[in-house]
Design an enzyme around this catalytic site. Structure first.
Site, PDB file in Angstrom:
ATOM      1  NE  ARG A  11       7.676   7.583 143.808  1.00  0.00           N
ATOM      2  CZ  ARG A  11       8.464   7.407 142.746  1.00  0.00           C
ATOM      3  NH1 ARG A  11       9.650   7.983 142.695  1.00  0.00           N
ATOM      4  NH2 ARG A  11       8.084   6.654 141.730  1.00  0.00           N
ATOM      5  CB  CYS A  47      16.124   8.785 129.193  1.00  0.00           C
ATOM      6  SG  CYS A  47      15.047   8.832 130.626  1.00  0.00           S
ATOM      7  CE  LYS A  89       7.874   8.826 139.005  1.00  0.00           C
ATOM      8  NZ  LYS A  89       9.213   8.888 138.411  1.00  0.00           N
ATOM      9  NE  ARG A 105      14.913   6.363 144.456  1.00  0.00           N
ATOM     10  CZ  ARG A 105      14.173   6.607 143.369  1.00  0.00           C
ATOM     11  NH1 ARG A 105      12.922   6.989 143.492  1.00  0.00           N
ATOM     12  NH2 ARG A 105      14.685   6.468 142.163  1.00  0.00           N
ATOM     13  CB  CYS A 116      16.204  11.409 137.188  1.00  0.00           C
ATOM     14  SG  CYS A 116      14.970  10.201 136.690  1.00  0.00           S
ATOM     15  CB  CYS A 169      20.092  10.960 136.158  1.00  0.00           C
ATOM     16  SG  CYS A 169      20.369  10.349 134.479  1.00  0.00           S
ATOM     17  CB  CYS A 178      18.756   4.054 134.680  1.00  0.00           C
ATOM     18  SG  CYS A 178      17.087   4.578 134.246  1.00  0.00           S
ATOM     19  CE  LYS A 219       9.202  12.511 141.773  1.00  0.00           C
ATOM     20  NZ  LYS A 219      10.272  12.575 140.757  1.00  0.00           N
TER      21      LYS A 219
END
Ligand code: SRM
Ligand code: SF4
Length: 562
Positions: free
Chosen positions: A142, A475, A209, A73, A479, A430, A436, A211
């Protein structure tokens, strides 16, 4: 200090010698995959080990190991890339990742299916054009998001520089990245340098993470309330007065775990521009020191703020920041723009927004988006900006180039945004299966046919002009930000989805569960029954999400006979 054993991931981070782990050694062995501990450290470098889930079971039955590959990524602050940077991603994907590229919901670019032996070539190649993958994944800050619309407005450009500065400020300082991917000289004395190596993060980096996003109040295209920290500029004519700061947003949750939930950020304070660096450092350090390192599911800053309260958080930030925190100012949102089609930039030049279905840049039959974008960027040598809706903006085009661009779009079978339905334009999904590891259901592969059904139904009802945001994920991790859309579809069990309704178009209100465990085939029917209700009972000009919210989800359920 407690003597309890550290959770595994905390131990791995701490013992990684500032993100070295065994990556370098494992890159030169013959295995097709990285060892488990190594995969955790690899994430900080922007690489994620995956296996092809379409063949996982069959291979297991045949006694074969999973078919491993790596997702790489790129971290692209504000989604802004030069022509050279875009073209190197294109070329590396042709060479190493089964040809497709994927624009992410955070304005990044992903390569799927990179073989372990090629990961170094991909990361090295990105860096050669001054891009990076450092911090694209992992427990650190991120990609910092910002409105991607090019503008020559000095204040707007200046504001983008602040987003870039926040991104630079929180880049990991370890030399490990250079040593491993860029053939940098190994650093021998990092242990003795101690916390100087990572002045902000320290040895264990963050609990989870983290953001940041920056949004102009006229356009919440980056979904600013879903972030750990939101920055909203307050502009008076040609002067940037400061930033309203929001804290504590985040969307991930787990089904059946009531103590996990999506949360919108709270207004926190107002600061003048020069104070952004110190304030953001203070905020991140509070999460670093108090965030829950014992449970990954409870480790985001939203839970810290929810559990201890905003006032506790404010006092803790103030201690570190060393100054009063003036209260936030009122923000009046004006909307949310997908930035598609032609727009003037303000300097006589133009940008053109191309809709990319679920962010997937690829060639398929007569639709040759990947080749078309390559040709356009090569020919015009223009910057490419990526949006939070997984779309692509072609920037800096001169008026006399408009016709030529439109011709190229036609040649490569790329539809102009005006010819797509609104329901498709405002939808996203996503990746989910097959890449994934956390996917429960399909998402990117399931949404297009659902959108086709909804498109036909809306047309029949005369509602095709409505702009309704629809977001699907495989899920509950969220995302594609399904909880801040008007229609959210979230994988529940294999082949079933929870349907959420009532969010606002501009991302300032979360939606709520409307129906649970709905088989994939029944999702369209359920939604169409609510569209019919909307047609009968909406107020003039009322948006779909606002309508469901006004009626109340329970009432909507009753009215459609649930
Ligand atoms: Fe995400 C994990 C893909 C944006 C919340 N996300 C993952 C992983 C890496 C799966 C994993 O951990 O094994 C997915 C890789 C799938 C694949 O095959 O590519 C993945 N997330 C994505 C992307 C590519 C989706 C997309 O359609 O573009 C987005 C990459 C953005 C980027 O460039 O950095 C992406 N992820 C998001 C967002 C949206 C956002 O940030 O605006 C969220 C919700 C916001 C939030 O963070 O609260 C999000 N991803 C998660 C979570 C849940 C985190 C939580 O707090 O509980 C996970 C799971 C985890 O971290 O353990 C996750
Ligand atoms: Fe995977 Fe779930 Fe994120 Fe979709 S929402 S990419 S299924 S983690």
């Amino acid at each position: 200090m407690s003597d309890a054993p550290k959770p595994e991931l905390e131990r791995i981070k701490e013992e990684s010698r500032y993100l070295r782990g065994s990556i370098k050694e494992e890159l030169s062995n013959d295995e097709s995959n990285f060892a488990r501990d190594t995969t955790q450290i690899l994430k900080f470098h922007g690489a994620y080990q995956q296996d092809d889930r379409d063949v996982r079971t069959a291979r297991r039955k045949e006694g074969k190991p999973p078919l491993f590959s790596v997702m790489v990524r790129s971290k692209i602050p504000g989604g802004r890339m030069s022509a050279e940077q875009y073209l190197v991603h294109d070329q590396l994907s042709e060479q190493f990742s089964g040809a497709a590229l994927r624009v992410t919901t955070r304005q990044g670019l992903q390569f799927h299916g990179v073989l372990k032996k090629n990961v170094k070539a991909v990361i090295h190649g990105i860096n050669e054009k001054l891009g990076t993958t450092l911090g694209a994944c992992g427990d650190n800050v991120r990609n910092v998001m910002a409105c991607p619309a090019p503008s020559v407005d000095r204040v707007k450009l200046n504001v983008y520089e602040y987003a870039k500065a926040v991104s630079d400020q929180f880049l990991a300082r370890t030399r490990a990245y250079h040593e491993i991917w860029l053939n940098g000289e190994p650093v021998k004395d990092f242990e003795s340098a101690g916390s100087d190596v990572e002045p902000i993060y320290g040895k264990s980096y963050l609990p989870r993470k983290f953001k940041f996003a920056l949004a102009f109040p006229e356009d919440n295209c980056v979904d600013v309330y879903t972030h750990d920290v939101g920055m909203i500029p307050d502009v008076d004519g040609s002067r940037l007065k400061g930033f309203n700061i929001l804290v504590g947003g985040g969307l991930g949750m787990s089904h059946g775990a009531k103590d996990t939930f999506p949360r919108l950020a709270d207004p926190f304070c107002f600061i003048v521009p020069d104070e952004l660096a110190d304030l953001t450092k203070a905020i991140v350090s509070v999460q670093r020191d108090y965030g829950d390192r014992t449970s990954r599911k409870h480790a985001r800053m939203k839970y810290l703020i929810h559990d201890r309260g905003l006032e506790w958080f404010r006092a803790e930030v103030r201690k570190r920041y060393g100054k009063e925190l003036p209260p936030p100012r009122a923000i009046s949102w004006k909307g949310c723009d997908v930035h598609l089609g032609w727009h003037e930039q303000g300097d006589g030049r133009w940008y053109f927004g191309v809709s990319v279905e679920n962010g997937r840049i690829r060639n398929e039959g007569s639709y040759r988006l990947k080749s078309g974008l390559r040709e356009i960027v090569k020919r015009f040598q223009i910057p490419v900006h990526l949006t939070a809706a997984q779309d692509v903006l072609l920037c800096n085009l001169r008026t006399e180039q408009k016709k030529e661009l439109e011709g190229l779009l036609k040649t490569y079978g790329i539809k102009e945004p005006g010819t797509l339905s609104n329901i498709q334009t405002y939808s996203m999904a996503c990746p989910a299966l097959p890449t994934c590891g956390l996917a429960i259901t399909e998402s990117e592969r399931a949404l297009p046919s659902l959108i086709d059904e909804l498109e036909a139904a809306l047309k029949n009802l005369g509602l095709e002009k409505e702009t309704i945001t629809t977001r699907m994920t495989g899920c509950p991790n969220g995302c594609a930000r399904p909880y801040s859309s008007e229609i959210g579809l979230v994988g529940r069990k294999v082949g079933t989805y929870n349907i959420y309704l009532g969010g606002s178009f501009d991302g300032t209100r979360l939606n709520q569960v409307f129906a649970e465990d709905v088989p994939q085939k029944a999702v369209a029917g359920k939604l169409i029954s609510v569209f019919k209700l909307f047609k009968e009972r909406r107020k003039p000009g009322e948006r779909f999400g606002d309508f469901c919210h006004r009626l109340g989800i329970q009432h909507v359920q009753t009215l459609v006979g649930m």
